[in-house]
Scaffold this active site. Structure first.
Site, PDB file in Angstrom:
ATOM      1  N   GLY A 202     -13.012  -3.746 -38.109  1.00 21.34           N
ATOM      2  CA  GLY A 202     -13.205  -4.558 -36.602  1.00 21.34           C
ATOM      3  C   GLY A 202     -13.780  -4.519 -35.226  1.00 21.34           C
ATOM      4  N   ALA A 203     -13.150  -3.344 -35.053  1.00 28.95           N
ATOM      5  CA  ALA A 203     -13.079  -2.146 -33.810  1.00 28.95           C
ATOM      6  C   ALA A 203     -14.521  -2.821 -32.756  1.00 28.95           C
ATOM      7  CB  ALA A 203     -12.468  -1.749 -33.132  1.00 28.95           C
ATOM      8  N   GLU A 204     -15.369  -2.675 -33.252  1.00 26.80           N
ATOM      9  CA  GLU A 204     -16.833  -2.016 -32.741  1.00 26.80           C
ATOM     10  C   GLU A 204     -17.465  -4.378 -32.430  1.00 26.80           C
ATOM     11  OE1 GLU A 204     -17.541   0.795 -34.042  1.00 26.80           O
ATOM     12  OE2 GLU A 204     -16.707  -0.937 -35.498  1.00 26.80           O
ATOM     13  N   THR A 261      -8.969   0.017 -34.972  1.00 25.47           N
ATOM     14  CA  THR A 261      -7.924  -0.319 -36.002  1.00 25.47           C
ATOM     15  C   THR A 261      -8.333   0.636 -37.101  1.00 25.47           C
ATOM     16  OG1 THR A 261     -10.413  -0.054 -36.475  1.00 25.47           O
ATOM     17  CG2 THR A 261      -9.378  -2.881 -36.024  1.00 25.47           C
ATOM     18  N   ASN A 281     -11.322   3.646 -32.785  1.00 30.48           N
ATOM     19  CA  ASN A 281     -12.229   4.109 -31.528  1.00 30.48           C
ATOM     20  C   ASN A 281     -11.997   1.748 -31.156  1.00 30.48           C
ATOM     21  OD1 ASN A 281     -13.901   2.643 -33.875  1.00 30.48           O
ATOM     22  ND2 ASN A 281     -15.073   1.748 -31.943  1.00 30.48           N
ATOM     23  N   ASP A 326     -17.065   6.844 -29.706  1.00 26.99           N
ATOM     24  CA  ASP A 326     -16.820   5.900 -31.521  1.00 26.99           C
ATOM     25  C   ASP A 326     -16.183   7.126 -31.562  1.00 26.99           C
ATOM     26  OD1 ASP A 326     -16.324   4.779 -33.225  1.00 26.99           O
ATOM     27  OD2 ASP A 326     -18.700   5.192 -34.424  1.00 26.99           O
ATOM     28  N   LYS A 353     -13.454  12.608 -35.858  1.00 31.67           N
ATOM     29  CA  LYS A 353     -15.178  12.790 -36.092  1.00 31.67           C
ATOM     30  C   LYS A 353     -15.372  13.594 -34.764  1.00 31.67           C
ATOM     31  CE  LYS A 353     -16.898   7.607 -37.184  1.00 31.67           C
ATOM     32  NZ  LYS A 353     -17.092   7.239 -36.103  1.00 31.67           N
ATOM     33  N   ASN A 413     -16.605  12.383 -41.109  1.00 33.16           N
ATOM     34  CA  ASN A 413     -16.609  10.898 -41.497  1.00 33.16           C
ATOM     35  C   ASN A 413     -15.477  10.284 -42.188  1.00 33.16           C
ATOM     36  OD1 ASN A 413     -17.400   7.737 -41.925  1.00 33.16           O
ATOM     37  ND2 ASN A 413     -18.255   8.086 -39.795  1.00 33.16           N
ATOM     38  N   CYS A 632     -26.979  -2.907 -39.805  1.00 27.75           N
ATOM     39  CA  CYS A 632     -27.556  -3.326 -41.241  1.00 27.75           C
ATOM     40  C   CYS A 632     -28.980  -2.957 -40.939  1.00 27.75           C
ATOM     41  CB  CYS A 632     -27.610  -4.875 -40.801  1.00 27.75           C
ATOM     42  SG  CYS A 632     -25.845  -5.768 -40.951  1.00 27.75           S
TER      43      CYS A 632
END
Length: 706
Positions: A202-204, A261, A281, A326, A353, A413, A632
């Site tokens: 949920g960091a974004e 997170t 991130n 990120d 990453k 990833n 999405c």
């Protein structure tokens, strides 16, 4: 309330499940009878796969060798089990004492007879479908943990749930996060000495990351380690947070908590009694907004060692100080003892990453080696004296946009890599393509939406068809064999697509990997020769695992196209990746099973209404779409077709209908939440105008294609 779903009216009772399980092992043990002794001695049970990475070291190496370079050509489909979902499948199945425990999208758990795939029980936590508003990368789940007759699940909505391994009924359930905040859980729990460990995502969206430990018997929280400091005026939880706060500037806690997170990687060294976690991130990605004036922003993008008994901080290594792209360090962590320069070292290995492969001394976090495993353009190298990447001028895009490799999806990833002690090689699923970053014209923090802090238009795809095709040609993926002793490439196999599955390596001299173009493949571990493949009818992103029952070796993989790339990069999703046909596929020597044909025609029915908006409104909609909807529905409104492509939506034809969906949540039960709190009516109409523009573009391209 959660429900237990059954396959038909002839329900399997708990006693029947126990009977099925007991037929495959001796003694009086029940299902999932795994304790510290069994986990610590996993090498003595090569036929079992008792934890996410098989054992605490997370090597994903199996000692089973019945399936080998000499026999793999006789491998065939033994059984398959339909998972009945249209979203991504990322789980590693757990198998112990003849029972398989696996998960599908929406955090649904299935227990199967590992010999034939027959369903024993299913548990559905009934996650609200509109929780996808907080899931950056699909409604996925990576698996469960087991301990003394219980199965532990981290649900997408932040619950940690303990199930009875015999029946699938709930023993206890706790909320590990504040349900009012945009936390999610997609990762697999681990269990160490009676403690269930789980992080979150949920960091974004704006949260403060942490890892929690919970009592296996009742779910009581035993400790919590925060990865970023909170508001200094409220004091710090421990000395680690006091240390971290010195590396931050501004009021990061007002932008959702700072991020960081712990959404995937964990490994454990029982001899040192150290737990290693990977941290993600920041919120937002852009440090210039998150921490004006700079700073390393600990413990973002870091590997952190903790004492698992108490959660006490021991050491850290930050892979990307002050990260702004990120570049998480949540990618798979592997522990091994390997010879380096004539001396055996206790190492920790990670390919995060940022594009560099790190080998650390896991006793103290000191850097042994670091080298780029793909072509990296944001930094020239890692300084071995300081351990810091040497950044190129302009990479932080403060003054003007900058195109860098790897992209925000990373050079590697979440897809697990594996380590084969026989070859000494690590097998990495590599992504290889660039992304453009730029400062936003303005930044507005939205508490219930993604907060990247970058210019979405700069980071979008070009409208020119030739330029977009050229970018598509740069989107690559490969299987890379890496030698951590020399920190250099041993061999590579190029793939058609970039979003390929995790890897499994075995004593049979094999590496198994699923591919984006829908094949499950066995390669020679020493040179990458392709020895065997099976068409899975869908793209594969999950890693394979292997186990043994009744003296026979099985190789199993969960398949089903999905995840971040499938959602965001719809323009470059291959036809072979689709449709999403989610199954567990399990193979053994001499089997000859087959899959039913799946009809599929990936297309969008373009029927856009007349465009009535002016250029200013369309540009406003473009920016809003990239900030709010892209995660999405795909870059530039081109969907990966896991969810409806907005360019073909009938709701485009009426502003009122569009408003009911976008703002009022008319389709929330189908996973499209109402965004009325963050999008006003004028903004919703601007987004509609932009999607109409993209629908006309798509229609014209479709008409001009042969």
């Amino acid at each position: 309330m959660p429900s237990i779903l059954r396959v038909n009216q002839h329900l399997l009772t708990a006693a029947m499940v126990l009977v099925v399980s007991c037929t495959v092992f001796a003694g009086d043990k029940g299902p999932a009878d795994v304790d510290a002794q069994r986990l610590l001695n996993a090498d003595n049970e090569p036929g079992a796969w008792m934890s996410y990475g098989r054992d605490y070291s997370e090597q994903r190496f199996s000692q089973l060798d019945e399936v080998s370079t000499k026999t793999v050509d006789k491998l065939g489909l033994a059984w398959s089990f339909d998972l009945n979902t249209k979203r991504g499948v990322e789980a590693t199945s757990i198998v112990v004492d003849g029972v398989m425990y696996t998960t599908s999208a929406w955090s649904i758990v299935h227990a199967l007879d590992a010999r034939n795939g027959k369903l024993l029980w299913t548990f559905d936590p009934e996650v609200a479908k509109d929780k996808t508003r907080h899931a950056c990368c699909d409604a996925v789940n990576r698996g469960v943990a087991i301990w003394k007759g219980q199965v532990f699940l981290g649900a997408l909505d932040g619950r940690l749930i303990a199930l009875d391994a015999a029946t699938g009924k709930t023993n206890w359930s706790v909320a590990t996060v504040d349900p009012e905040l945009p936390y999610t859980i997609t990762g697999a729990p681990r269990v160490i000495d009676g403690k269930v460990l789980i992080g979150n995502g949920g960091a974004e969206f704006g949260v403060r990351g942490f890892l929690g430990a919970y009592d296996v018997d009742n779910g009581e929280q035993l400790w919590r380690f925060y990865t970023v400091p909170g508001n200094p005026e409220l004091g710090f939880e421990n000395k680690a947070m006091e240390l971290a706060a010195k590396t931050w500037n501004g009021k990061w806690w007002e932008l959702g908590g700072g991020g960081g997170t712990v959404w995937d990687a964990m490994a454990y060294d029982p001899e040192l009694n150290l737990l290693y976690i990977g941290v993600g991130n920041g919120t937002p990605w852009n440090r210039e907004i998150r921490s004006p004036g700079g700073g390393d922003n600990l413990f973002l993008s870091s590997i952190v060692a903790l004492k698992p008994d108490t959660g006490e901080y021991v050491w850290h290594y930050q892979t990307t100080p002050g990260e702004s792209w990120d570049y998480t360090a949540t990618q798979h962590i592997i522990l091994a003892d390997i010879p380096i320069e004539g001396k055996e070292r206790k190492v920790l290995m990670q390919a995060p990453k940022n594009g560099f492969f790190y080998v650390l001394d896991r006793t103290d976090g000191s850097l042994i080696s670091a080298n780029n495993y793909i072509d990296v353009t944001w930094a020239t190298h890692v300084d071995m004296k300081t351990g810091r990447p040497v950044e190129v001028p302009g990479a932080r895009y403060e003054e003007k946009p900058f195109v860098i490799t790897p992209s925000y999806l990373g050079g590697h990833n979440w897809h697990p890599m594996s380590y084969n002690p026989d070859t000494g090689l690590v097998y990495i699923p590599v992504l290889d393509f660039p992304a453009a970053y730029g400062q936003p014209e303005e930044f507005k923090y939205r508490s219930d939406s993604a907060n990247l802090g970058i210019d979405g238009i700069v980071g979008s795809l070009p409208d020119d068809a030739a330029e977009r095709a050229a970018y598509g040609a740069a989107v690559k993926g490969r299987l890379l064999a890496w030698d951590p002793r020399t920190n250099s490439e041993a061999w590579r196999v190029e793939h058609k697509g970039t979003w390929n599955g995790g890897t499994l390596s075995t004593a049979g001299g094999l590496v198994f990997q699923g591919t984006a173009d829908g094949n499950f493949v066995a390669f020679r571990a020493d040179n990458g020769e392709r020895l065997w493949e099976f068409p899975a009818q869908t793209g594969i992103v999950a890693p394979a695992m292997t186990y043994e029952v009744d003296g026979e070796q099985y190789v199993s993989v969960a398949v089903g196209w999905g995840g971040a790339f499938a959602l965001v990069f719809g323009e470059f999703v291959q036809a072979e990746s689709l449709p999403n046909v989610s199954r567990v596929l399990t193979f053994k020597l001499g089997a000859d099973g087959s899959l039913p044909a799946v009809p599929w025609k990936p297309s969008v029915d373009f029927n856009p209404p007349e465009q009535t908006a002016d250029d200013g409104e369309i540009r406003q909609g473009f920016a809003l779409y990239q900030d709010i909807c892209m995660g999405c529905h795909g870059l530039n409104a081109v969907s990966g077709l896991l969810i409806p492509d907005l360019r073909g939506s009938g709701y485009l034809h009426q502003a009122s209908a569009w408003n009911k969906v976008v703002r009022e949540g008319m389709l929330s039960e189908q996973g499209m939440p109402g965004l009325g709190e963050i999008v006003n009516q004028e903004e919703a109409e601007a987004i509609r105008a932009y999607v109409i523009q993209q629908a006309w573009r798509g229609k014209q391209l479709q008409a001009s294609s042969p």
